[in-house]
Design an enzyme around this catalytic site. Structure first.
Site, PDB file in Angstrom:
ATOM      1  N   ARG A 102       4.133 -10.450 -23.714  1.00  0.00           N
ATOM      2  CA  ARG A 102       3.148 -11.520 -23.921  1.00  0.00           C
ATOM      3  C   ARG A 102       3.631 -12.337 -25.099  1.00  0.00           C
ATOM      4  O   ARG A 102       3.774 -11.814 -26.209  1.00  0.00           O
ATOM      5  CB  ARG A 102       1.763 -10.926 -24.192  1.00  0.00           C
ATOM      6  CG  ARG A 102       0.785 -11.946 -24.716  1.00  0.00           C
ATOM      7  CD  ARG A 102      -0.649 -11.499 -24.663  1.00  0.00           C
ATOM      8  NE  ARG A 102      -1.125 -11.482 -23.296  1.00  0.00           N
ATOM      9  CZ  ARG A 102      -2.413 -11.400 -22.957  1.00  0.00           C
ATOM     10  NH1 ARG A 102      -3.340 -11.331 -23.892  1.00  0.00           N
ATOM     11  NH2 ARG A 102      -2.778 -11.388 -21.683  1.00  0.00           N
ATOM     12  N   HIS A 129       0.574 -17.245 -16.372  1.00  0.00           N
ATOM     13  CA  HIS A 129      -0.013 -15.896 -16.460  1.00  0.00           C
ATOM     14  C   HIS A 129       0.002 -15.297 -15.048  1.00  0.00           C
ATOM     15  O   HIS A 129      -1.043 -15.092 -14.430  1.00  0.00           O
ATOM     16  CB  HIS A 129      -1.439 -16.026 -16.999  1.00  0.00           C
ATOM     17  CG  HIS A 129      -2.029 -14.743 -17.514  1.00  0.00           C
ATOM     18  ND1 HIS A 129      -1.323 -13.561 -17.579  1.00  0.00           N
ATOM     19  CD2 HIS A 129      -3.270 -14.460 -17.999  1.00  0.00           C
ATOM     20  CE1 HIS A 129      -2.110 -12.615 -18.080  1.00  0.00           C
ATOM     21  NE2 HIS A 129      -3.289 -13.130 -18.338  1.00  0.00           N
ATOM     22  N   ASP A 225     -11.939 -20.660 -17.581  1.00  0.00           N
ATOM     23  CA  ASP A 225     -11.233 -19.912 -18.632  1.00  0.00           C
ATOM     24  C   ASP A 225     -11.703 -20.502 -19.961  1.00  0.00           C
ATOM     25  O   ASP A 225     -12.364 -21.554 -19.983  1.00  0.00           O
ATOM     26  CB  ASP A 225      -9.712 -20.089 -18.431  1.00  0.00           C
ATOM     27  CG  ASP A 225      -8.870 -19.291 -19.431  1.00  0.00           C
ATOM     28  OD1 ASP A 225      -9.424 -18.408 -20.121  1.00  0.00           O
ATOM     29  OD2 ASP A 225      -7.653 -19.570 -19.533  1.00  0.00           O
ATOM     30  N   CYS A 265     -10.835 -15.187 -15.915  1.00  0.00           N
ATOM     31  CA  CYS A 265      -9.791 -14.197 -16.217  1.00  0.00           C
ATOM     32  C   CYS A 265     -10.205 -13.270 -17.352  1.00  0.00           C
ATOM     33  O   CYS A 265      -9.647 -12.188 -17.486  1.00  0.00           O
ATOM     34  CB  CYS A 265      -8.493 -14.909 -16.560  1.00  0.00           C
ATOM     35  SG  CYS A 265      -8.665 -16.065 -17.931  1.00  0.00           S
TER      36      CYS A 265
END
Ligand code: CP
Ligand code: NVA
Length: 307
Positions: A102, A129, A225, A265
């Site tokens: 990440r 992602h 999001d 998410c």
């Protein structure tokens, strides 16, 4: 032979994505069949940013497959003192069978992949992602069946890493992906242009709206999001103001219609991009998405590390 990576869904074919999703569903329904799929394999998990879902689902996923996860915080490595990403990738490749990372800039994950001799999996970059989006389309298949052609997903919010990945996945699966966002946070026209041909081939549409009410009409899925992604904290105040009319609330869900499911998410900023009323409503599948991170990533791990 060059290892196969997962940096974005873009270079994967429709068939590969569909086959990964089918495999994820199989792993979910019969996890006991895969308990030694990765025996003896180690996954390095490198985090430059915080995480709850990605860290825990990859860690548990490796354990459930018989492998070993190794958590590495960017600050604790020599990377935090200036060792290059390339050298880090070359060294880790001598110890482990795969690297999940990440990172902030997408160029960092590309550099890792360019120098690693083991598969590299993107656990979120500023650009994309992919693991999240595999779990999301697995969740949408659970709602609407395997063939998602012509389904309409409306993303309400910032044209960020999650939005772009939803588009990359959507154009593989024939899903229409619309975004409703204020002008300054809409996708770059060059991005829309870059996916146009592939969208046409699979019968998918990629649309941009300013008006959320116009965008959500007839949606099968409404997705949002956070307005401020990790690394954008200094823009938070401005974003809160500009995105206020884009909150997913009961009124917007009503405009979409009773068929519309709600997705996020996570982590959610309740009261900002979504109200608790919507996040906790029967239409919400946010925790199914979070669970499917585990199953979808196990499919990715077996495909990339196990074969
Ligand atoms: N959705 C997601 O990636 O969550 P984390 O930041 O908790 O990993
Ligand atoms: N767009 C968000 C997603 C978090 C999972 C971020 O990058 O912070």
């Amino acid at each position: 032979m060059e290892p196969k990576h997962l940096l974005t869904l873009r270079p994967y074919s429709s068939d590969e994505i569909k086959s990964l999703l089918t495999f994820a569903a199989a792993i979910k329904s019969e996890p006991e069949k895969y308990t030694s799929a990765l025996t003896g394999k180690t996954l390095a998990m490198l985090f430059q940013k915080r995480s709850t879902r990605t860290r825990v689902s990859f860690e548990v996923g490796m354990l459930q497959l018989g492998g070993r996860p190794l958590f590495l915080s960017g600050d604790d490595l020599q990377l935090g003192r200036g060792e290059t990403i390339g050298d880090t990738a070359r060294v880790l490749s001598r110890y482990v069978d795969g690297i999940m990372a990440r990172v902030y800039g997408h160029d960092s994950i590309e550099e890792l992949a360019a120098n690693a001799t083991v598969p590299v999996i993107n656990g979120l970059s500023d650009w994309s992602h992919p693991c999240q989006i595999l779990a999301d389309y697995q969740t949408i298949q659970e709602l609407y069946g395997e063939d998602l052609t012509g389904r309409k997903l409306v993303y309400v919010g910032d044209a960020n890493n999650v939005y772009r990945s939803l588009v990359f996945g959507g154009i593989k699966l024939g899903v229409h992906v619309a975004i409703a966002a204020p002008a300054e946070f809409q996708p770059d026209p060059s991005f829309i242009e870059s996916v146009r041909d592939e969208a046409q081939r699979t019968g998918s549409r990629v649309e941009v709206f300013a008006d959320p009410q116009e965008a959500v009409t007839g949606a099968d899925v409404i997705y949002t999001d956070v307005w401020t992604s990790m690394g954008q904290e200094e823009e938070q105040e401005h974003r809160r103001k500009v995105f206020a009319p884009y909150q997913v609330n009961a009124k917007l869900m009503a405009v979409a219609g009773p068929q519309a499911k709600f997705m996020h998410c996570l982590p959610a900023h309740r009261g900002e991009e979504v109200t608790s009323e919507v996040a906790d409503s029967p239409a919400s599948v946010i925790f199914d998405q979070a669970e499917n991170r585990l199953h979808a990533q196990k499919a990715v791990l077996v495909r990339l590390l196990g074969e």
